[in-house]
Design an enzyme around this catalytic site. Structure first.
Site, mmCIF file in Angstrom:
data_model
loop_
_atom_site.group_PDB
_atom_site.id
_atom_site.type_symbol
_atom_site.label_atom_id
_atom_site.label_comp_id
_atom_site.label_asym_id
_atom_site.label_seq_id
_atom_site.Cartn_x
_atom_site.Cartn_y
_atom_site.Cartn_z
ATOM 1 N N PHE A 193 -46.109 60.511 70.085
ATOM 2 C CA PHE A 193 -45.365 61.771 69.945
ATOM 3 C C PHE A 193 -46.190 63.022 70.215
ATOM 4 O O PHE A 193 -45.816 64.118 69.806
ATOM 5 C CB PHE A 193 -44.723 61.848 68.536
ATOM 6 C CG PHE A 193 -43.988 60.598 68.159
ATOM 7 C CD1 PHE A 193 -42.783 60.284 68.776
ATOM 8 C CD2 PHE A 193 -44.497 59.713 67.223
ATOM 9 C CE1 PHE A 193 -42.109 59.111 68.468
ATOM 10 C CE2 PHE A 193 -43.835 58.541 66.902
ATOM 11 C CZ PHE A 193 -42.631 58.239 67.521
ATOM 12 N N GLY A 240 -44.081 52.675 72.871
ATOM 13 C CA GLY A 240 -42.799 52.291 72.290
ATOM 14 C C GLY A 240 -41.612 52.725 73.118
ATOM 15 O O GLY A 240 -40.467 52.456 72.770
ATOM 16 N N ASN A 251 -33.125 52.706 82.286
ATOM 17 C CA ASN A 251 -32.695 51.616 81.410
ATOM 18 C C ASN A 251 -31.852 52.253 80.307
ATOM 19 O O ASN A 251 -32.364 53.027 79.487
ATOM 20 C CB ASN A 251 -33.914 50.884 80.832
ATOM 21 C CG ASN A 251 -33.520 49.758 79.876
ATOM 22 O OD1 ASN A 251 -32.625 49.910 79.039
ATOM 23 N ND2 ASN A 251 -34.187 48.628 79.991
ATOM 24 N N LYS A 305 -30.652 51.227 77.633
ATOM 25 C CA LYS A 305 -30.980 50.902 76.245
ATOM 26 C C LYS A 305 -32.221 51.658 75.766
ATOM 27 O O LYS A 305 -32.197 52.313 74.716
ATOM 28 C CB LYS A 305 -31.212 49.396 76.140
ATOM 29 C CG LYS A 305 -31.267 48.861 74.737
ATOM 30 C CD LYS A 305 -31.439 47.360 74.791
ATOM 31 C CE LYS A 305 -31.121 46.732 73.448
ATOM 32 N NZ LYS A 305 -31.135 45.251 73.553
ATOM 33 N N THR A 306 -33.303 51.581 76.554
ATOM 34 C CA THR A 306 -34.533 52.246 76.110
ATOM 35 C C THR A 306 -34.382 53.768 76.180
ATOM 36 O O THR A 306 -34.950 54.488 75.355
ATOM 37 C CB THR A 306 -35.749 51.779 76.938
ATOM 38 O OG1 THR A 306 -35.454 51.917 78.325
ATOM 39 C CG2 THR A 306 -36.096 50.348 76.637
ATOM 40 N N GLN A 350 -34.933 56.303 73.038
ATOM 41 C CA GLN A 350 -35.795 57.477 73.066
ATOM 42 C C GLN A 350 -35.055 58.688 72.511
ATOM 43 O O GLN A 350 -35.576 59.442 71.688
ATOM 44 C CB GLN A 350 -36.226 57.791 74.502
ATOM 45 C CG GLN A 350 -37.454 57.073 74.950
ATOM 46 C CD GLN A 350 -38.693 57.713 74.363
ATOM 47 O OE1 GLN A 350 -38.864 57.778 73.150
ATOM 48 N NE2 GLN A 350 -39.570 58.185 75.204
ATOM 49 N N GLY A 389 -36.653 62.911 82.487
ATOM 50 C CA GLY A 389 -37.463 62.714 81.279
ATOM 51 C C GLY A 389 -36.621 62.704 80.020
ATOM 52 O O GLY A 389 -35.737 63.543 79.837
ATOM 53 N N GLY A 416 -38.155 61.740 76.718
ATOM 54 C CA GLY A 416 -38.962 61.581 75.519
ATOM 55 C C GLY A 416 -38.811 62.697 74.505
ATOM 56 O O GLY A 416 -38.912 62.473 73.302
ATOM 57 N N GLU A 417 -38.601 63.910 74.988
ATOM 58 C CA GLU A 417 -38.646 65.035 74.066
ATOM 59 C C GLU A 417 -37.310 65.747 73.878
ATOM 60 O O GLU A 417 -37.045 66.334 72.832
ATOM 61 C CB GLU A 417 -39.721 66.030 74.538
ATOM 62 C CG GLU A 417 -41.101 65.460 74.346
ATOM 63 C CD GLU A 417 -42.184 66.247 75.062
ATOM 64 O OE1 GLU A 417 -42.900 66.986 74.389
ATOM 65 O OE2 GLU A 417 -42.323 66.108 76.291
HETATM 66 MO MO1 MOS Z 1 -46.015 64.948 74.023
HETATM 67 S S1 MOS Z 1 -45.506 66.125 72.497
HETATM 68 O O1 MOS Z 1 -46.032 65.705 75.437
HETATM 69 O O2 MOS Z 1 -46.486 63.458 73.638
#
Ligand code: MOS
Length: 743
Positions: free
Chosen positions: A255, A482, A637, A639-640, A644, A707, A709-710
């Site tokens: 993270f 993860g 994907n 699911k993943t 996220q 992206g 993730g965030e």
């Molecule tokens: Mo990050 S907060 O760019 O892992």
């Protein structure tokens, strides 16, 4: 009637591999415990290390007495600034030096008697067992010459200094005259918000296993930047990067907290050097709070002016954040407000308070995660002043171009996200008046907020090899914390080469592989998949040439072409796997992205829909329903990607309702450095979370990926705050929204 033609036999191409919700390739090893994390590498003569932390926030160590510690049976060494070998001080930050990118502080640990924050590592004990190491660490007696420290963010705010702009992530900007427009606005709000410091609490605390063999070093480290870690350690210990191997196959959540080289990694390598034994150093939960930066606290002002129809005329967002006197960067809490709304007059600006504190660091959507709380709660408040639906207010101010720069948006699915979300969430059931919806003793509230996160792409060197038996091997030192990268990238390779998913194997997490990007900025998938596409195109070209030479039809499967050409495999390399090549490779990859970015604003976005129930007597807040609709471009994907985004929402609910690092105002010491007093959500706090992705590719990104993730966490705290306001009529301006604030 003629008979239907026979169905073709199953072909080597599975047309729908891209986007499919395939199970993780590492699911089995993770659920059975076979997956090895950095503290689980066994060396026969392994020793254990434990850190001694400073208990003052500024000053000098005048004496350090390790005699009682050395009496503990099984102790090998107690390393302090008095006996530690010299190490290079951390390098000065520079974009051209990879070793600096992962360098969060300027402190040369254990080579100095100076103390810069309460909790700074000042010694490390090494012993035969973990218990002995911790016992020894607890017996080290330290005397200090303590100096007055500046450690209180709130008290120091009047001394905040304006923040300079970075060209890559500008913190300030303006157009028109927002101050005058606000004063002249028909309807306005002018609101102050605060958010507390928050700390990283990944499931796996930071862990390092370090083993020297002469002057070569192997490090198993929980990191999201193995190459930066390698470069940094090479600098610190004065050896060649090529003599260091960093392995990080599995990381138990990161993270942003594992994006830099924090002291634990350095001290493990040092302890192994001093004792001549492989050393394992796993931070305690408290150790993470003391030695790994968290999220900055913030104070923010959002002022909005609008005409009676809800067209914004003025948008002001200013923020104050904390920085450390010994490193780190400021967190850009106002940055998303540059991109959200079509107002004629905009002013965003930021200032910072330097403290004697551990430098804060990236923590999932640094900036946006807490900045969105202020701007999106203020939009909700403005909607009430205008007697407008909060979604309608946003739609009336949805810009055609990036408001401050005038750039085109590469994609921006916010209108579609809100339309789909409103329907699925049954937004029409909401009665606008606060306190107007009930479920027995529970007050019911529904809130929305916008998610927004800029998209990035870095470089990924890699090789893709196809064998005559049809198997494909992707080798790239990317990171698996993860997110499901190995699974998703196998899907992309299968898609690009027209081979079955099961035929693809992916190797990652090891500096012996071609160097990938650091896993940050939600950019790993865009980065790695772009190189996979390039490699696949090369392989296909080479296969065609091979087919021609061998007199085989180029439409034959690769296995046939390779066999008939007498080859057992073909490999395509993208970028380079030499040390210098990594850097030139990165430059090449980044150049195209940055060129593009001069014309297009690229970002993932989304709409959060939240329902809360608030107990009318106790103020207990339960999040009862959630829907997030996102535009993350192509979904690799389903699911993943959904996992996220869901993870981001869970983390955002934590920030909204529980997370708060408590710092003693006088000593600068974190007083709740544990999971019983720092509240993260548990399963019982989280409802079912529905995720929808619009799924259209971004035309300017390789594979169309923006992206994931965030962006999921951005706007979550605001959606909760807005729902709580709708339920109770209470607008909470200070995170976390605890029950005392709504009673
Ligand atoms: Mo990050 S907060 O760019 O892992």
């Amino acid at each position: 009637m003629t008979q239907a033609p026979p169905q073709p036999p199953p072909t080597r191409t599975r047309t729908r591999v891209l986007g499919e919700p395939l199970n993780r390739v590492d699911g089995h090893v993770k659920t059975t415990g076979a997956a090895r994390f950095s503290a689980e590498y066994h060396y026969p003569d392994i020793a254990h290390a434990a850190i001694v932390h400073a208990t003052i926030s500024r000053g000098r160590i005048t004496a350090i007495d390790a005699s009682a510690a050395l009496d503990v049976p099984g102790v090998h060494a107690v390393i302090t600034h008095e006996n530690a070998p010299r190490m290079q001080p951390p390098p000065k930050p520079s974009i051209l030096n990879l070793a600096t990118l992962a360098s969060p502080t300027s402190v040369n640990y254990l080579n100095t008697d100076e103390v810069h924050w309460n909790g700074q590592p000042i010694a490390v004990a090494v012993a035969e067992t973990l218990d002995a190491a911790r016992e020894a660490a607890s017996r080290v007696r330290v005397t200090y010459d303590a100096q007055p420290a500046t450690a209180d963010f709130e008290r120091e705010q009047p001394n905040a200094i304006p923040q300079k702009n970075s060209p890559i992530m500008p913190a300030s900007g303006s157009k028109g005259d927002a101050v005058a427009a606000l004063a002249a606005a028909e309807v306005s709000v002018d609101l102050r918000f605060t958010t507390p410091m928050q700390n990283h609490n990944a499931l796996e605390p930071h862990a390092t296993t370090a083993a020297w063999d002469g002057d070569t070093l192997t490090v198993h480290d929980s990191t999201q930047a193995i190459d930066w870690t390698r470069q940094h350690l090479a600098h610190k210990f004065g050896i060649k990067a090529g003599d260091i191997r960093v392995v990080s196959t599995f990381v138990g959540g990161a993270f942003g907290g594992k994006g830099s080289v924090w002291p634990g990694t350095i001290l493990a390598v040092l302890a192994a050097r001093v004792t001549g034994r492989p050393v394992r150093l796993m931070l305690t939960r408290e150790g993470v709070y003391r030695t790994v930066g968290g999220r900055t606290p913030s104070a923010q002002r959002v002022a909005l002016g609008a005409d009676r129809d809800g067209q914004l005329t003025a948008l002001i967002h200013s923020g104050v954040t904390q920085v450390s006197r010994v490193g780190g960067g400021p967190e850009q809490v106002v940055s998303q407000s540059r991109h959200l709304y079509d107002a004629e007059n905009i002013l965003v600006e930021q200032s910072q308070v330097p403290l004697d504190a551990l430098p804060n660091t990236s923590m999932r959507a640094p900036g946006e995660a807490i900045g969105s709380y202020a701007i999106e709660a203020a939009m909700d408040e403005l909607a009430y002043r205008l007697d407008l639906d909060p979604i309608e207010l946003r739609m009336r101010n949805e810009p055609d171009r990036d408001p401050l720069t005038g750039k085109l948006f590469a994609r921006r699915g916010l209108r579609d996200a809100y339309a789909l979300g409103a329907k699925q969430f049954r937004w029409q059931d909401r009665t606008p008046a606060p306190g107007s919806m009930r479920d027995g003793r529970w007050l019911v509230g529904m809130g929305v907020a916008t998610a927004y996160h800029p998209s990035w792409q870095f470089g990924a060197n890699l090789t893709v090899r196809i064998d005559a038996d049809g198997t494909v091997l992707v080798r790239c030192a990317f990171h698996e914390m993860g997110m499901g990268g190995a699974t998703a990238y196998a899907q992309v390779a299968a898609h690009a080469l027209g081979v079955p998913f099961d035929a693809v194997r992916v190797e990652y997490g090891d500096t012996d592989l071609p160097i990938g990007p650091a896993a940050g900025g939600s950019a790993q998938t865009a980065s790695v998949t772009s190189s996979i596409l390039e490699a696949a195109a090369k392989l296909k070209r080479d296969l065609r040439k091979l087919a021609q030479r061998a007199g085989v039809s180029p439409t034959e499967p690769p296995t046939t072409i390779l066999t008939r050409a007498g080859r057992d495999h073909l490999t395509a390399t993208v970028g380079s796997d030499t040390r210098l090549g990594q850097i030139t490779g990165q430059v090449r990859f980044m150049t195209k992205f940055l060129r593009d970015r001069r014309r297009y604003m690229k970002a993932a976005c989304g709409a959060h829909f939240c329902e809360v129930k608030v107990d009318q007597d106790t103020g207990e807040i339960r999040v009862t329903r959630w829907l997030g609709v996102f535009d993350i471009g192509t979904v690799v994907n389903a699911k993943t990607a959904a996992s996220q985004l869901r993870g981001g929402i869970v983390m955002g609910i934590g920030a909204a309702l529980g997370e708060e690092t408590l710092v003693d105002r006088d000593t600068g010491r974190i007083v709740n450095a544990n999971l019983s007093e720092y509240h993260v959500p548990v399963h019982a706090d989280i409802p079912r979370i529905d995720i929808e992705c619009l799924g259209d590719p971004d035309p300017t990104m390789p594979l169309g990926v923006l992206g994931a993730g965030e962006v999921g966490i951005v706007g979550v705290a605001a959606a909760v705050a807005n729902a709580v306001h709708h339920a109770t009529g209470r607008r909470v301006y200070d995170l976390p929204i605890t029950l005392d604030k709504v009673l």
